[in-house]
Scaffold this motif. Structure first.
Motif, mmCIF file in Angstrom:
data_model
loop_
_atom_site.group_PDB
_atom_site.id
_atom_site.type_symbol
_atom_site.label_atom_id
_atom_site.label_comp_id
_atom_site.label_asym_id
_atom_site.label_seq_id
_atom_site.Cartn_x
_atom_site.Cartn_y
_atom_site.Cartn_z
ATOM 1 N N VAL A 189 0.825 -1.200 0.000
ATOM 2 C CA VAL A 189 0.000 0.000 0.000
ATOM 3 C C VAL A 189 0.862 1.254 0.000
ATOM 4 O O VAL A 189 0.469 2.296 -0.552
ATOM 5 N N ALA A 190 2.055 1.176 0.572
ATOM 6 C CA ALA A 190 2.966 2.327 0.537
ATOM 7 C C ALA A 190 3.394 2.621 -0.901
ATOM 8 O O ALA A 190 3.487 3.788 -1.314
ATOM 9 N N ILE A 191 3.635 1.569 -1.663
ATOM 10 C CA ILE A 191 4.001 1.745 -3.078
ATOM 11 C C ILE A 191 2.826 2.350 -3.846
ATOM 12 O O ILE A 191 2.987 3.302 -4.625
ATOM 13 N N ALA A 192 1.632 1.816 -3.636
ATOM 14 C CA ALA A 192 0.448 2.343 -4.312
ATOM 15 C C ALA A 192 0.224 3.806 -3.951
ATOM 16 O O ALA A 192 -0.095 4.632 -4.814
ATOM 17 N N SER A 193 0.416 4.141 -2.683
ATOM 18 C CA SER A 193 0.220 5.519 -2.226
ATOM 19 C C SER A 193 1.161 6.470 -2.935
ATOM 20 O O SER A 193 0.757 7.547 -3.396
ATOM 21 N N ARG A 194 2.411 6.083 -3.027
ATOM 22 C CA ARG A 194 3.396 6.941 -3.687
ATOM 23 C C ARG A 194 3.001 7.233 -5.129
ATOM 24 O O ARG A 194 3.062 8.374 -5.591
ATOM 25 N N HIS A 195 2.558 6.203 -5.832
ATOM 26 C CA HIS A 195 2.241 6.391 -7.248
ATOM 27 C C HIS A 195 0.925 7.130 -7.455
ATOM 28 O O HIS A 195 0.803 7.917 -8.405
ATOM 29 N N VAL A 196 -0.070 6.902 -6.598
ATOM 30 C CA VAL A 196 -1.325 7.630 -6.727
ATOM 31 C C VAL A 196 -1.080 9.128 -6.622
ATOM 32 O O VAL A 196 -1.597 9.922 -7.421
ATOM 33 N N ILE A 197 -0.272 9.532 -5.658
ATOM 34 C CA ILE A 197 0.014 10.949 -5.480
ATOM 35 C C ILE A 197 0.885 11.463 -6.623
ATOM 36 O O ILE A 197 0.646 12.537 -7.187
ATOM 37 N N ARG A 198 1.893 10.700 -7.033
ATOM 38 C CA ARG A 198 2.764 11.115 -8.133
ATOM 39 C C ARG A 198 1.997 11.288 -9.433
ATOM 40 O O ARG A 198 2.282 12.180 -10.236
ATOM 41 N N LEU A 199 0.973 10.466 -9.628
ATOM 42 C CA LEU A 199 0.186 10.507 -10.860
ATOM 43 C C LEU A 199 -0.887 11.589 -10.849
ATOM 44 O O LEU A 199 -1.611 11.748 -11.834
ATOM 45 N N GLY A 200 -0.993 12.318 -9.744
ATOM 46 C CA GLY A 200 -1.921 13.440 -9.695
ATOM 47 C C GLY A 200 -3.080 13.291 -8.751
ATOM 48 O O GLY A 200 -3.965 14.152 -8.697
ATOM 49 N N GLY A 201 -3.136 12.208 -7.971
ATOM 50 C CA GLY A 201 -4.224 12.011 -7.029
ATOM 51 C C GLY A 201 -4.178 13.011 -5.886
ATOM 52 O O GLY A 201 -3.123 13.556 -5.547
ATOM 53 N N ASP A 202 -5.335 13.251 -5.279
ATOM 54 C CA ASP A 202 -5.442 14.206 -4.175
ATOM 55 C C ASP A 202 -4.854 13.636 -2.893
ATOM 56 O O ASP A 202 -5.080 12.470 -2.566
ATOM 57 N N LEU A 203 -4.163 14.455 -2.160
ATOM 58 C CA LEU A 203 -3.684 14.139 -0.823
ATOM 59 C C LEU A 203 -3.230 12.684 -0.698
ATOM 60 O O LEU A 203 -2.517 12.175 -1.539
ATOM 61 N N VAL A 235 -6.299 -5.736 -3.999
ATOM 62 C CA VAL A 235 -5.972 -4.352 -4.332
ATOM 63 C C VAL A 235 -7.270 -3.590 -4.609
ATOM 64 O O VAL A 235 -7.999 -3.920 -5.550
ATOM 65 N N GLU A 236 -7.553 -2.608 -3.778
ATOM 66 C CA GLU A 236 -8.722 -1.746 -3.980
ATOM 67 C C GLU A 236 -8.250 -0.296 -3.911
ATOM 68 O O GLU A 236 -7.963 0.234 -2.834
ATOM 69 N N LEU A 237 -8.172 0.343 -5.071
ATOM 70 C CA LEU A 237 -7.710 1.723 -5.134
ATOM 71 C C LEU A 237 -8.898 2.652 -5.322
ATOM 72 O O LEU A 237 -9.812 2.376 -6.109
ATOM 73 N N ILE A 238 -8.891 3.779 -4.589
ATOM 74 C CA ILE A 238 -10.001 4.738 -4.634
ATOM 75 C C ILE A 238 -9.475 6.167 -4.800
ATOM 76 O O ILE A 238 -9.890 7.087 -4.087
ATOM 77 N N PRO A 239 -8.573 6.399 -5.733
ATOM 78 C CA PRO A 239 -7.971 7.738 -5.847
ATOM 79 C C PRO A 239 -8.998 8.811 -6.169
ATOM 80 O O PRO A 239 -10.023 8.537 -6.800
ATOM 81 N N GLN A 240 -8.697 10.019 -5.735
ATOM 82 C CA GLN A 240 -9.525 11.173 -6.047
ATOM 83 C C GLN A 240 -8.729 12.167 -6.890
ATOM 84 O O GLN A 240 -7.524 12.350 -6.684
ATOM 85 N N PHE A 241 -9.421 12.813 -7.803
ATOM 86 C CA PHE A 241 -8.850 13.934 -8.548
ATOM 87 C C PHE A 241 -9.832 15.090 -8.442
ATOM 88 O O PHE A 241 -10.968 14.972 -8.859
ATOM 89 N N GLN A 242 -9.377 16.201 -7.858
ATOM 90 C CA GLN A 242 -10.251 17.340 -7.558
ATOM 91 C C GLN A 242 -11.471 16.871 -6.756
ATOM 92 O O GLN A 242 -12.568 17.386 -6.903
ATOM 93 N N GLY A 243 -11.264 15.867 -5.917
ATOM 94 C CA GLY A 243 -12.320 15.362 -5.056
ATOM 95 C C GLY A 243 -13.158 14.253 -5.653
ATOM 96 O O GLY A 243 -13.893 13.580 -4.931
ATOM 97 N N TYR A 244 -13.051 14.019 -6.964
ATOM 98 C CA TYR A 244 -13.881 13.005 -7.621
ATOM 99 C C TYR A 244 -13.182 11.655 -7.580
ATOM 100 O O TYR A 244 -12.063 11.512 -8.070
ATOM 101 N N SER A 245 -13.867 10.665 -6.993
ATOM 102 C CA SER A 245 -13.248 9.372 -6.712
ATOM 103 C C SER A 245 -13.693 8.306 -7.683
ATOM 104 O O SER A 245 -14.885 8.080 -7.883
ATOM 105 N N SER A 246 -12.714 7.632 -8.294
ATOM 106 C CA SER A 246 -12.957 6.397 -9.037
ATOM 107 C C SER A 246 -12.479 5.242 -8.179
ATOM 108 O O SER A 246 -11.622 5.421 -7.301
ATOM 109 N N ARG A 247 -13.014 4.045 -8.436
ATOM 110 C CA ARG A 247 -12.677 2.901 -7.593
ATOM 111 C C ARG A 247 -12.517 1.653 -8.445
ATOM 112 O O ARG A 247 -13.223 1.459 -9.433
#
Length: 385
Positions: A189-203, A235-247
């Motif tokens: 999950v640490a790896i996923a977190s790093r990439h979600v943020i690097r790719l433009g995900g919120d917080l 693996v369940e990813l729920i990234p947000q972009f400008q607050g809008y979440s895909s899952r």
């Protein structure tokens, strides 16, 4: 200060016009909104709060915001509201008293007030304070309109959901490239977190990466147990972009997967694909639900089906108490009908394998916004298989 709202002025005008038409139909003079997700929808800015905040929408003209003075500047920058429509209170002042002053300053009629009775911010104590403050005013519930109106996504909203879906897909690719047997779920999950943020995900909105789940352990907890060859990773990813979440959900197998697991995965995907194809405007939710519910039970992939098979997606406020939006769900008893451009997280779990997608309703059936291959993913010698 340069304004940088998420949406165009045309989009905000469309939303304001819609609620004001409904206010005229219901003979309501002002609507008070306080749940952050709903406030954001109509003015483009909201902050999770400890003190009560308000968006007041009059029958004519622009809304006003009443919020902590420490958030006034951010509201000026990100909302579309003119500066004179933003009212701040100091932390020792009464939000309700500030609201009354602001409504009076703008000349808003407060005889007939609309409220969102489904708002998780409108506690009993807060409503009692409003009832006392407004004296003889009448209150009308607007929660049905708010829920229904927000459920149909505009083209601008769909673009944000497509962006968050792309972040989810790309983060899975990066995760599979880096993980290997011996890693714990926490390391994954640490790896996923790093990439979600690097790719433009919120917080830090990432999702859940855990050891395999089942029907009694749908929300497993991240731990430090090493994942050996033959282990399953959920693996369940729920990234947000400008607050809008895909899952999205995918099962990941460490090492070459045995044939029976691939067969299970293929069966789940085939059942779910039939469900997506049925997601057209006008069909009842229970009919869509029955496809996956009955299909999974008939295939012997579940002994019982205890949960919903999908729920609403859209904007989520950071630090909210509601991590999922169950305004619209898919259950055997749900008789509401699908409408074009509604967006849902559709999911199912069988024999420890979970698959889900972000799906938008179209005239031709459900369209997947998430595009990761729909199969059991495997990790072999640091490479995706």
């Amino acid at each position: 200060m340069t304004k940088t709202p998420v949406f165009s002025q045309k989009e905000f005008d469309r939303r304001k016009d819609a609620i004001q038409r409904e206010m005229q139909r219901r003979n309501v003079s002002v609507v008070l909104l306080d749940q952050p997700e709903t406030v954001f929808h109509f003015v483009g800015y909201a902050m999770s709060e400890g003190y009560h905040q308000f968006c007041a929408i009059p029958a004519k003209g622009d809304p006003i915001m009443v919020l902590r003075s420490v958030d006034e500047g951010t509201c000026r920058e990100f909302s579309y509201l003119p500066n004179e429509n933003i009212f701040g209170f100091q932390d020792w002042e009464s939000p309700t008293a500030t609201l009354l002053t602001a409504l009076g300053a703008k000349g808003f009629d407060t005889d007939r007030i609309g409220i969102d009775r489904n708002s998780y911010n409108l506690t009993l104590l807060r409503f009692e304070a409003l009832n006392t403050a407004f004296g003889d005013a009448s209150f009308t519930d607007f929660s049905d309109f708010v829920t229904e109106f927000k459920s149909e996504k505009s083209l601008e909203e769909l673009a944000l959901l497509q962006r968050s879906s792309k972040i989810a897909d790309d983060a899975i690719v990066e995760l599979l490239t880096e993980i290997r047997a011996g890693f714990s779920a926490r390391e994954c999950v640490a790896i996923a977190s790093r990439h979600v943020i690097r790719l433009g995900g919120d917080l830090g909105i990432v999702g859940v990466v855990t050891r395999a789940i089942d029907d009694t352990k749908m929300h497993a907890i991240v731990d430090d147990v090493p994942l050996k060859e033959g282990a399953l990773l959920h693996v369940e990813l729920i990234p947000q972009f400008q607050g809008y979440s895909s899952r999205i959900m995918r099962p990941v197998h460490f090492g070459e997967a045995p044939p029976h697991l691939n067969e299970i995965a293929d069966t789940i995907v085939a059942i779910q694909d039939r469900q997506f194809a049925a997601m057209r405007p006008g069909i009842e939710a229970r009919e869509v639900d029955a496809i996956v519910r009955e299909g999974m039970l008939k295939a012997g992939l579940k002994d019982s089906y205890r949960n919903i098979s999908g729920y609403s997606l859209g904007y989520y406020q950071h630090f909210t108490c509601r991590s999922s939006d169950f305004s619209y769900t898919f259950r055997p008893t749900d008789r509401w009908t699908l409408r074009e451009n509604m967006v849902f997280h559709m999911y199912t779990v069988g024999k420890g394998l979970a698959f889900s997608e972000t799906v938008v309703v179209t005239k031709d059936g459900g369209k997947r916004l998430t595009q990761t291959p729909r199969r059991l993913l495997c990790v072999l010698m640091h490479k995706i298989h």
